[in-house]
Design a protein around this motif. Structure first.
Motif: not given
Length: 142
Positions: A78-87
């Motif tokens: 979840d953290a990895i996906q959230a960071e990817a979307q945040d980028i």
């Protein structure tokens, strides 16, 4: 997908950026093992073997995050996906770009509404689509 791993995303073509993502994913599967990735992610063995072979263009961002998260040195999926979307979202803010400009910039490969839904995580995004968006957004940074 992780901020520090692709600092030159804006200078790469979507194809070379996708290849870099695929390399990270393949290295993760190699390190963790196909069986362990299958068990941890629920992905099919054929899918994980394709990722191990460097073929992840059709893998969704959420599945890619799940694969990367199998490495104990990485954050959870979840953290990895959230960071990817945040980028992508932060990149659009920095580049002063809306989804209409982004759609136009990528040659209308995706509709503005579709882009918005994918970036927000309301609709699945493939790694190939992520590479197109990431590359273009980063190339427009001011």
């Amino acid at each position: 997908m992780l901020r520090a791993e692709f600092p030159d995303a804006g200078t790469q073509s979507p194809e070379s950026l996708l290849a870099a993502y695929e390399s990270v994913l393949a290295e993760t599967v190699e390190t963790v093992g196909v069986g362990a990735v299958v068990e941890a992610t629920g992905l099919g063995r054929e899918t994980v073997e394709a990722v191990a072979a460097g073929e992840a263009a059709d893998l969704t961002l959420s599945d890619a995050a799940a694969v990367i998260a199998t490495d104990s040195d990485r954050p959870d999926a979840d953290a990895i996906q959230a960071e990817a979307q945040d980028i992508l979202l932060m990149g659009m803010t920095t580049a002063v770009m809306d989804v209409e400009a982004l759609a136009s910039g990528i040659g209308d490969e995706m509709e503005p509404k579709e882009i918005q839904q994918k970036i927000e995580g309301r609709y699945p995004m493939t790694m190939a689509e992520y590479a197109v968006l990431h590359s273009y957004i980063e190339s427009q940074q001011r």
